[in-house]
Design a protein around this motif. Structure first.
Motif, PDB file in Angstrom:
ATOM      1  N   SER A  70       2.553 -40.545  -3.058  1.00  0.00           N
ATOM      2  CA  SER A  70       3.193 -41.424  -2.082  1.00  0.00           C
ATOM      3  C   SER A  70       3.102 -40.893  -0.661  1.00  0.00           C
ATOM      4  O   SER A  70       3.663 -41.505   0.264  1.00  0.00           O
ATOM      5  CB  SER A  70       4.668 -41.615  -2.448  1.00  0.00           C
ATOM      6  OG  SER A  70       5.324 -40.353  -2.521  1.00  0.00           O
ATOM      7  N   ALA A 192      12.761 -38.456  -2.167  1.00  0.00           N
ATOM      8  CA  ALA A 192      12.093 -39.520  -1.415  1.00  0.00           C
ATOM      9  C   ALA A 192      10.652 -39.708  -1.879  1.00  0.00           C
ATOM     10  O   ALA A 192      10.181 -40.847  -2.052  1.00  0.00           O
ATOM     11  CB  ALA A 192      12.133 -39.213   0.079  1.00  0.00           C
ATOM     12  N   VAL A 195      10.811 -41.419  -5.338  1.00  0.00           N
ATOM     13  CA  VAL A 195      11.195 -42.824  -5.239  1.00  0.00           C
ATOM     14  C   VAL A 195      10.034 -43.645  -4.680  1.00  0.00           C
ATOM     15  O   VAL A 195       9.708 -44.723  -5.191  1.00  0.00           O
ATOM     16  CB  VAL A 195      12.450 -42.984  -4.350  1.00  0.00           C
ATOM     17  CG1 VAL A 195      12.711 -44.458  -4.045  1.00  0.00           C
ATOM     18  CG2 VAL A 195      13.669 -42.375  -5.035  1.00  0.00           C
ATOM     19  N   ALA A 196       9.390 -43.132  -3.636  1.00  0.00           N
ATOM     20  CA  ALA A 196       8.299 -43.865  -2.983  1.00  0.00           C
ATOM     21  C   ALA A 196       7.114 -44.095  -3.910  1.00  0.00           C
ATOM     22  O   ALA A 196       6.328 -45.023  -3.707  1.00  0.00           O
ATOM     23  CB  ALA A 196       7.850 -43.118  -1.726  1.00  0.00           C
ATOM     24  N   PHE A 204      12.472 -49.094  -1.123  1.00  0.00           N
ATOM     25  CA  PHE A 204      12.569 -47.750  -0.563  1.00  0.00           C
ATOM     26  C   PHE A 204      13.488 -47.742   0.645  1.00  0.00           C
ATOM     27  O   PHE A 204      14.319 -46.848   0.799  1.00  0.00           O
ATOM     28  CB  PHE A 204      11.197 -47.218  -0.157  1.00  0.00           C
ATOM     29  CG  PHE A 204      11.251 -45.818   0.412  1.00  0.00           C
ATOM     30  CD1 PHE A 204      11.158 -44.710  -0.421  1.00  0.00           C
ATOM     31  CD2 PHE A 204      11.423 -45.605   1.779  1.00  0.00           C
ATOM     32  CE1 PHE A 204      11.230 -43.418   0.093  1.00  0.00           C
ATOM     33  CE2 PHE A 204      11.498 -44.322   2.302  1.00  0.00           C
ATOM     34  CZ  PHE A 204      11.404 -43.229   1.453  1.00  0.00           C
ATOM     35  N   TRP A 207      16.963 -47.980  -0.496  1.00  0.00           N
ATOM     36  CA  TRP A 207      17.375 -46.662  -1.032  1.00  0.00           C
ATOM     37  C   TRP A 207      17.693 -45.715   0.110  1.00  0.00           C
ATOM     38  O   TRP A 207      18.710 -45.015   0.075  1.00  0.00           O
ATOM     39  CB  TRP A 207      16.254 -46.096  -1.901  1.00  0.00           C
ATOM     40  CG  TRP A 207      16.444 -44.665  -2.277  1.00  0.00           C
ATOM     41  CD1 TRP A 207      17.178 -44.173  -3.315  1.00  0.00           C
ATOM     42  CD2 TRP A 207      15.896 -43.514  -1.610  1.00  0.00           C
ATOM     43  NE1 TRP A 207      17.132 -42.796  -3.343  1.00  0.00           N
ATOM     44  CE2 TRP A 207      16.346 -42.371  -2.301  1.00  0.00           C
ATOM     45  CE3 TRP A 207      15.062 -43.342  -0.497  1.00  0.00           C
ATOM     46  CZ2 TRP A 207      16.003 -41.067  -1.916  1.00  0.00           C
ATOM     47  CZ3 TRP A 207      14.719 -42.063  -0.111  1.00  0.00           C
ATOM     48  CH2 TRP A 207      15.185 -40.942  -0.814  1.00  0.00           C
ATOM     49  N   GLN A 208      16.846 -45.698   1.134  1.00  0.00           N
ATOM     50  CA  GLN A 208      17.066 -44.801   2.262  1.00  0.00           C
ATOM     51  C   GLN A 208      18.369 -45.125   2.989  1.00  0.00           C
ATOM     52  O   GLN A 208      19.098 -44.221   3.406  1.00  0.00           O
ATOM     53  CB  GLN A 208      15.881 -44.884   3.229  1.00  0.00           C
ATOM     54  CG  GLN A 208      16.045 -44.014   4.459  1.00  0.00           C
ATOM     55  CD  GLN A 208      14.745 -43.740   5.163  1.00  0.00           C
ATOM     56  OE1 GLN A 208      13.976 -42.868   4.742  1.00  0.00           O
ATOM     57  NE2 GLN A 208      14.471 -44.467   6.225  1.00  0.00           N
TER      58      GLN A 208
END
Length: 293
Positions: A70, A192, A195-196, A204, A207-208
């Motif tokens: 990612s 991160a 997740v990405a 994303f 989420w951030q």
């Protein structure tokens, strides 16, 4: 009249009983003191072990590690309206002993000249590359000012990314690892990447947004990071257990420092450093200029 033999015997027994009682109380007090001392020593030992473990764990991070699928080779997660860019790195792995140094200067919004972070085109190149405006953000999930930036501009940034007006590159740093005892900034950066790898651009960014809402809580546990990720469709337990992406965090941080990044958030709009107070107008002007070019 002198005490009788029976009276003397009784008095002697009473004195003996009192002496025995005092000795018993003294022994009990000594035992309680000893127990308290032992507990205090154990607490100190446990604390020392925890500190040593944390420090040892930190120093055991390998110098080299895989570039997440990612991320680009500079550790940046690039988000576009079509999704998160995958497998864009020219290198499968990076080593913290092999940093890349920028050889060009950037123009800042205040007119000053500064070193341009590695991996960014010059501002002039960015204006003519025919791509959407690139917003590059250096941030830390444990940074209060980053959380404030997210609260102020996060929704607008997400809309502009999803509308295709801009592309967003996020480079997560760990400048604030020392603010917690669990290297939270680094662990959040690892999360991160994981997740990405699994979610859409919109998920994303959602989420951030939630990640920054937990800033100031002393750092989330891995299990809490995993629970938050699962809400947006990502299973990151394997990544958090293995910490395979932890070396890449160190590479990104060291390379960022080498190329002039001194704090978070640091923001570039098409390779021009922009103060957060001027952010909205600078971004809108850059978008307008790109459309007119």
């Amino acid at each position: 009249m002198s005490p009788s033999s029976t009276q003397r015997t009784s008095d002697a027994r009473e004195r003996a009983r009192q002496i025995a009682d005092r000795q018993a109380r003294s022994a009990s007090a000594n035992r309680r003191w000893l127990q308290a001392a032992v507990i205090a020593v154990l607490v100190v030992i446990i604390a020392v072990i925890a500190i040593v473990y944390t420090q040892t764990r930190s120093t055991d991070i390998p110098d080299a590690g895989a570039v997440p699928s990612s991320a680009n080779q500079y550790g940046g997660i690039v988000l576009t309206k079509d999704g998160i860019v995958k497998n864009s790195s020219d290198e499968a792995s990076r080593d913290v002993n092999d940093l890349k140094t920028s050889t060009v200067s950037a123009s800042a919004s205040d007119g000053q000249s500064a070193t341009l972070p590695v991996g960014l085109p010059t501002a002039e190149e960015a204006k003519k590359n025919g791509k959407p405006v690139r917003l590059t953000m250096f941030q830390d999930y444990n940074c209060i000012h980053c959380a404030e930036f997210e609260k102020a501009y996060g929704e607008d940034i997400k809309k502009k990314v999803l509308d295709g007006e801009i592309e967003l590159e996020v480079r997560n740093l760990n400048f604030l690892d020392a603010e917690t005892t669990t290297e939270y900034s680094s662990r959040a950066a690892v999360a991160a990447y994981a997740v990405a790898e699994q979610v859409s651009t919109e998920k994303f960014l959602d989420w951030q947004e939630e990640m920054f809402s937990h800033q100031g809580e002393g750092g989330l546990k891995n299990s809490e990071l995993e629970d938050i990720a699962s809400k947006y469709g990502a299973d990151i337990k394997g990544a958090m257990d293995s910490m395979d992406y932890r070396p890449m965090v160190n590479v990104t941080v060291a390379e960022s420092k080498e190329n002039g990044i001194q704090g978070t958030p640091t923001v570039y709009v098409d390779s021009t450093e922009t103060q957060t107070t001027d952010f909205s107008s600078a971004l809108d002007e850059a978008i307008k200029a790109k459309k007119e070019s």
